[in-house]
Motif scaffolding. Structure first.
Motif, PDB file in Angstrom:
ATOM      1  N   GLU B 236     -57.591  50.601 -16.913  1.00  9.73           N
ATOM      2  CA  GLU B 236     -57.120  50.015 -18.051  1.00  9.73           C
ATOM      3  C   GLU B 236     -55.777  50.222 -18.330  1.00  9.73           C
ATOM      4  O   GLU B 236     -54.944  49.453 -19.189  1.00  9.73           O
ATOM      5  N   ARG B 237     -55.373  51.521 -18.206  1.00  7.85           N
ATOM      6  CA  ARG B 237     -53.987  52.142 -18.564  1.00  7.85           C
ATOM      7  C   ARG B 237     -53.153  52.610 -17.396  1.00  7.85           C
ATOM      8  O   ARG B 237     -52.708  53.750 -17.362  1.00  7.85           O
ATOM      9  N   ARG B 264     -44.418  48.177 -33.117  1.00  8.11           N
ATOM     10  CA  ARG B 264     -44.469  46.943 -32.108  1.00  8.11           C
ATOM     11  C   ARG B 264     -43.263  46.910 -31.560  1.00  8.11           C
ATOM     12  O   ARG B 264     -42.265  47.156 -31.773  1.00  8.11           O
ATOM     13  N   PHE B 277     -46.362  43.634 -28.782  1.00  7.21           N
ATOM     14  CA  PHE B 277     -47.533  44.326 -28.554  1.00  7.21           C
ATOM     15  C   PHE B 277     -47.229  45.651 -28.757  1.00  7.21           C
ATOM     16  O   PHE B 277     -45.920  46.419 -28.835  1.00  7.21           O
ATOM     17  N   ALA B 278     -48.410  46.788 -28.914  1.00  5.68           N
ATOM     18  CA  ALA B 278     -47.911  48.180 -29.032  1.00  5.68           C
ATOM     19  C   ALA B 278     -47.592  48.850 -27.626  1.00  5.68           C
ATOM     20  O   ALA B 278     -48.056  48.703 -26.636  1.00  5.68           O
ATOM     21  N   ASN B 280     -47.779  51.769 -26.660  1.00  5.72           N
ATOM     22  CA  ASN B 280     -48.627  52.984 -26.109  1.00  5.72           C
ATOM     23  C   ASN B 280     -47.694  54.347 -25.635  1.00  5.72           C
ATOM     24  O   ASN B 280     -47.885  54.736 -24.433  1.00  5.72           O
ATOM     25  N   LYS B 298     -58.421  39.919 -18.317  1.00  7.73           N
ATOM     26  CA  LYS B 298     -58.227  39.953 -19.659  1.00  7.73           C
ATOM     27  C   LYS B 298     -57.580  38.771 -20.274  1.00  7.73           C
ATOM     28  O   LYS B 298     -57.438  38.752 -21.250  1.00  7.73           O
ATOM     29  N   ASN B 311     -49.243  35.504 -28.867  1.00  7.51           N
ATOM     30  CA  ASN B 311     -49.800  36.172 -27.685  1.00  7.51           C
ATOM     31  C   ASN B 311     -50.339  35.115 -26.821  1.00  7.51           C
ATOM     32  O   ASN B 311     -51.528  34.825 -26.269  1.00  7.51           O
ATOM     33  N   PRO B 366     -53.190  41.401 -27.478  1.00  5.54           N
ATOM     34  CA  PRO B 366     -52.062  42.140 -27.411  1.00  5.54           C
ATOM     35  C   PRO B 366     -52.429  43.665 -26.834  1.00  5.54           C
ATOM     36  O   PRO B 366     -51.345  43.980 -25.881  1.00  5.54           O
ATOM     37  N   ASP B 367     -53.317  44.327 -27.029  1.00  7.05           N
ATOM     38  CA  ASP B 367     -53.540  45.676 -26.454  1.00  7.05           C
ATOM     39  C   ASP B 367     -53.976  45.747 -25.015  1.00  7.05           C
ATOM     40  O   ASP B 367     -53.940  46.746 -24.365  1.00  7.05           O
ATOM     41  N   ASP B 368     -54.116  44.544 -24.535  1.00  8.34           N
ATOM     42  CA  ASP B 368     -54.549  44.579 -23.067  1.00  8.34           C
ATOM     43  C   ASP B 368     -53.282  44.561 -22.238  1.00  8.34           C
ATOM     44  O   ASP B 368     -53.480  44.862 -21.022  1.00  8.34           O
ATOM     45  N   GLN B 370     -50.183  46.351 -20.596  1.00  7.23           N
ATOM     46  CA  GLN B 370     -49.707  47.595 -20.128  1.00  7.23           C
ATOM     47  C   GLN B 370     -48.359  47.638 -19.711  1.00  7.23           C
ATOM     48  O   GLN B 370     -47.715  46.751 -18.907  1.00  7.23           O
TER      49      GLN B 370
END
Lengths: 283, 374
Positions: B236-237, B264, B277-278, B280, B298, B311, B366-368, B370
Motif C-alpha cells: 500500500e505504501r 495537503r 492529497f496528503a 505522507n 484503487k 480527485n 485521495p489517500d490511495d 502514493q
C-alpha cells in the motif's frame, strides 16, 4: 523403425571390431585350452590334460594369488597416494588446475619401457637411491635388496599407474555438488567430518573405478616384473609369456590367461556386491 | 544485545576483491552494498527482489558461506563475521535441497545431530519427531533419489529444523516445485514457522509468496535494501518506484509540486490537471518533480457526466481485458499517458458496462495515491 536402422548402421563398426578382435580371439583361446599341443597333429587332439597340469601343480595357483596380492598392494598404495593429489586438484588448485593436471599426465607420455628401466637405474646397487643412502651415511655399502624384489615391482607399478588412478578420483571429486559440502558444514560438520561423511563416500565410485583401472592391467603385467622383479617378484604374466614364447605351450598358456580372466571377473563380482555401486550413483 | 535474532550493520560484500585489491573500492561491483537490517526473534522475514539483487548473497553472509567485505553480522547479539558456518547457530534450506544422495532420509535428517555427537537414542527420537512434523515418517529409510521434489523439499526442511537453530535460512526453497504444490507448501511452511516459533529468513523473487508468508519484507535491488516493512505497507505504501513496480501492478504519473497547504499537497500534471492529497511525511518544496503511484484496483471508472471532481481524471477506454475475477481497462489520459484500472466483476446486473472508445472518468480516494522518493 528409421531409428532402429540408424542404430544398426552406427553400432556395426564397433560390433564388428569387438567381434573380430575380442570375442573371436577369446573363443579361440578357450578352444585352445582343450588342445593337446600348439601345432602339428597334436593341435587337433582334444584333451583335459592342460586342466590336470594346471590344477595338479599348486605352484600355478599360488603364483596367481601372489601376483594378485602384488597388484592389490600396488593398487591400494596408488589410491592412497593419488587421492590427496586428486583432492587438491578438485578443491584447492583453482586456476592452476590445468597445469597441475598436465604435470601428472605428461610423464605417462614417455615410453613405458623407459620409465620402468629408469627404476633399474634408481634401485640398482650402483643406483641413485644407494648413492643417496650412502652419502647420508645410512648404509655402509650398497644395499643389494632394493632391486629384483617384490617391493621394486610394486614401487614401479605404483609409479607407472598413478596418473590413471588420480584421474577417475579427480573426476569423481569434481562431480560432487559443492552445495552438499556447504550443507554438511551448515549442519555443523567440521572439515574432517565433512570429508569423512560426505566427500569420501561420494568419491567412492571414482575410487572403485581407479582400483579396477590399475588392478586389472597390473595383474597381467610382465614387463615390470621381468625387469625389476628377479625371482621373488615374478608375476603370473611372466609365466604366461614364457608358456607362449619359450615353452611354445599355447594350450597351457591359454588356460592360464583364461584363469586370470575368470579370477578378475570373480573378484569384480564380489567387489560390486560388497560396495553396491548403485548406491553411490546419484539419480 | 539479544533483542534481535539477526542484525546486519552496514554489511557490504564485494566479490573477487582478493585478486585486485587496488580496485576493491569499486562500489559498483558490490553484490551487497552497506545494508542494514534487524530481524526480531520468531519473525518470518523475507528478502525479496529480482535475480542478482543480492538477496542470496545476504543469506549466504548470514550462513557464513561468504565473508563480508565490510560491516558487522550479529546473530543473537554476537558478532559472527569470523565464525565458520559449522559454528553458527543457523541452518539453511538450500534451493536445490542439497540432500546427501548416499544417505537415507533418516540419516540425512540426523546428520546435524550426529556430527554434534548427540547420542543415538536422543538422535533417533528427534529425527522421528522432525519427520513426523513434515509428514515423512513412512519414508525414513528411502534414499533421496526415490522421493518426489516436494518430498525432498520436506526432507531438507526436517534436516534443518531438527537442529533447533536460532534462525532458519531458506533460499528459494519452493522455487523448483510446481504451482499447486508451491501454494500448499507456502501455507505449510508458514504454519510450521508459527508452531515452532522459529525465526525464518526467507529468500524469494516471488512477490506473491513474500506477501502471503512474511511478517516483514525487505525489498532489495542492485545490492541495496530499498524498503523494510509489513506486506500491507510494502504494497500500500511503497517507498520507491522500484518497490511499487516490482510488487504488484502500479500506475505512475509524473508531476511537479504546485502548492503545499495545510497538510495537503497539490501536484500539477501535464496540461491543466491538478491532484490534491496528503503527502505522507515527505518533505516537499514548491516546483519539485515527483512521481505518483496508484494501484489499478484503487481506481474506479464512471461514465463522464460533465461535473469534474478534484480527485478524478478524464480519459478514453483503449483496451479491455477480461481476467475472470476482475476486468482490466487501459485508459488513455492524454497522448503517451495511460492508466490501468482493475474493477472487480461483482454481481452481473450491477456491473457498469464500458466499451473501447468510451469517454470516461477515473476516480479514487485521495489517500490511495502514493508519493514516491525520486
Amino acid at each position: 523403425m528409421r531409428q532402429r536402422r540408424w542404430l544398426i548402421v552406427l553400432m556395426s563398426p564397433l560390433a564388428l571390431w569387438l567381434g573380430l578382435l575380442f570375442l573371436a580371439p577369446l573363443a579361440t583361446m578357450v578352444v585352445f585350452t582343450f588342445r593337446a599341443g600348439s601345432f602339428g597333429p597334436e593341435h587337433d587332439v582334444f584333451t583335459l590334460e592342460n586342466y590336470r597340469t594346471f590344477f595338479g601343480n599348486p605352484t600355478y595357483s599360488r603364483l596367481l594369488l601372489s601376483s594378485a596380492w602384488i597388484s592389490f598392494v600396488a593398487s591400494v598404495l596408488s589410491i592412497l597416494l593419488a587421492y590427496p593429489v586428486a583432492y587438491y586438484l578438485a578443491f584447492q588448485a583453482g586456476a592452476h588446475r590445468l597445469t597441475l593436471l598436465l604435470v601428472i599426465i605428461v610423464p605417462a607420455w614417455i615410453s613405458f619401457l623407459l620409465r620402468v628401466f629408469a627404476w633399474k637405474l634408481i634401485l640398482g646397487s650402483g643406483g641413485l637411491l644407494n648413492i643417496v643412502l650412502m652419502a647420508a651415511g645410512l648404509v655402509d655399502e650398497p644395499a643389494p635388496i632394493l632391486l629384483y624384489s617384490r617391493s621394486a615391482v610394486i614401487v614401479a607399478l605404483v609409479y607407472s599407474y598413478m596418473p590413471f588412478v588420480a584421474l577417475p578420483i579427480f573426476v569423481a571429486l569434481q562431480r560432487i555438488d559443492r552445495s552438499l559440502i556447504e550443507a554438511a558444514s551448515d549442519l555443523g560438520g567440521t572439515g574432517w567430518q565433512t570429508f569423512r561423511d560426505v566427500i569420501l563416500p561420494l568419491s567412492m565410485p571414482g575410487v572403485a573405478a581407479a582400483f579396477f583401472l590399475i588392478f586389472i592391467p597390473t595383474l597381467g603385467e610382465y614387463v615390470t616384473p621381468l625387469l625389476l622383479g628377479g625371482t621373488e617378484g615374478l608375476m603370473f604374466g611372466n609365466v604366461i609369456q614364457s608358456q607362449f614364447a619359450r615353452a611354445l605351450n599355447w594350450p597351457l598358456g591359454s588356460l592360464m590367461s583364461l584363469a586370470v580372466l575368470l579370477f578378475t571377473l570373480a573378484l569384480l563380482a564380489v567387489f560390486v556386491r560388497l560396495v553396491r555401486l548403485e548406491d553411490w550413483v546419484q539419480a | 544485545m539479544g533483542e534481535f535474532a539477526v542484525q546486519l550493520q552496514r554489511v557490504t560484500k564485494v566479490y573477487g576483491e582478493s585478486r585486485r585489491p587496488a580496485q576493491a573500492a569499486g562500489i559498483q561491483s558490490a553484490a551487497v552494498n552497506a545494508i542494514d537490517l534487524s530481524v526480531t526473534p520468531g519473525e518470518f522475514f523475507t528478502l525479496l527482489g529480482p535475480s542478482g539483487c543480492g538477496k542470496t548473497t545476504t543469506l549466504r553472509l548470514i550462513a557464513g558461506f561468504e565473508q563480508a567485505t565490510a560491516g558487522d553480522i550479529l546473530i543473537q547479539g554476537k558478532r559472527m563475521n569470523d565464525v565458520p558456518p559449522h559454528l553458527r547457530p543457523v541452518n539453511t534450506v538450500f534451493q536445490n535441497y542439497a540432500l546427501f544422495p548416499h544417505l537415507t532420509v533418516a540419516q540425512n535428517v540426523g546428520f546435524g545431530l550426529k556430527v554434534k555427537h548427540v547420542g543415538a537414542p536422543e538422535r533417533e527420537r528427534r529425527v522421528a519427531e522432525a519427520l513426523e512434523m513434515v509428514r515423512l515418517s513412512e519414508l525414513a529409510q528411502r534414499k533421496p533419489s526415490q522421493l518426489s521434489g516436494g518430498q525432498q523439499q520436506r526432507v531438507a526442511l526436517a534436516r534443518a529444523i531438527v537442529n533447533r537453530p536460532a534462525v532458519l535460512l531458506l533460499d528459494e526453497p519452493l522455487g523448483a516445485l510446481d504451482l499447486k504444490l508451491r501454494k500448499a507448501m507456502q501455507l505449510e511452511l508458514k504454519h510450521l514457522q508459527a508452531q515452532l516459533g522459529m525465526t525464518f529468513i526467507y529468500v524469494t523473487h516471488d512477490q506473491e509468496e513474500a506477501l502471503i508468508m512474511s511478517d516483514r519484507i525487505a525489498v532489495m535491488n542492485q545490492g541495496e535494501v530499498l524498503q523494510i516493512d509489513t506486506p500491507a505497507n510494502i504494497y500500500e505504501r511503497p517507498a520507491t518506484r522500484f518497490v511499487a513496480d516490482f510488487i504488484g501492478e502500479s500506475n505512475f504519473l509524473q508531476g511537479a509540486v504546485d502548492d503545499i497547504d495545510e497538510g495537503r499537497v497539490v501536484v500539477k500534471l501535464p496540461g491543466t490537471l491538478r491532484l490534491s492529497f496528503a503527502p505522507n511525511g515527505h518533505a516537499l518544496h514548491k516546483g519539485q518533480d515527483v512521481t505518483l503511484a496508484i494501484r489499478p484496483e484503487k481506481l474506479g471508472l464512471a461514465h463522464r457526466n460533465g461535473s469534474e471532481t478534484p480527485n478524478s481524471l478524464t480519459g478514453v477506454v483503449r483496451n479491455i481485458a477480461y481476467l475472470g475475477t476482475d476486468t482490466r481497462y487501459t485508459v488513455e489520459l492524454w497522448p503517451d499517458a495511460a492508466l490501468v484500472v482493475r474493477m472487480q466483476n461483482v454481481h452481473g446486473a450491477n456491473r457498469p458496462a464500458f466499451a473501447v472508445g468510451d469517454p470516461i472518468r477515473i476516480e479514487w480516494a485521495p489517500d490511495d495515491i502514493q508519493l514516491l522518493q525520486q
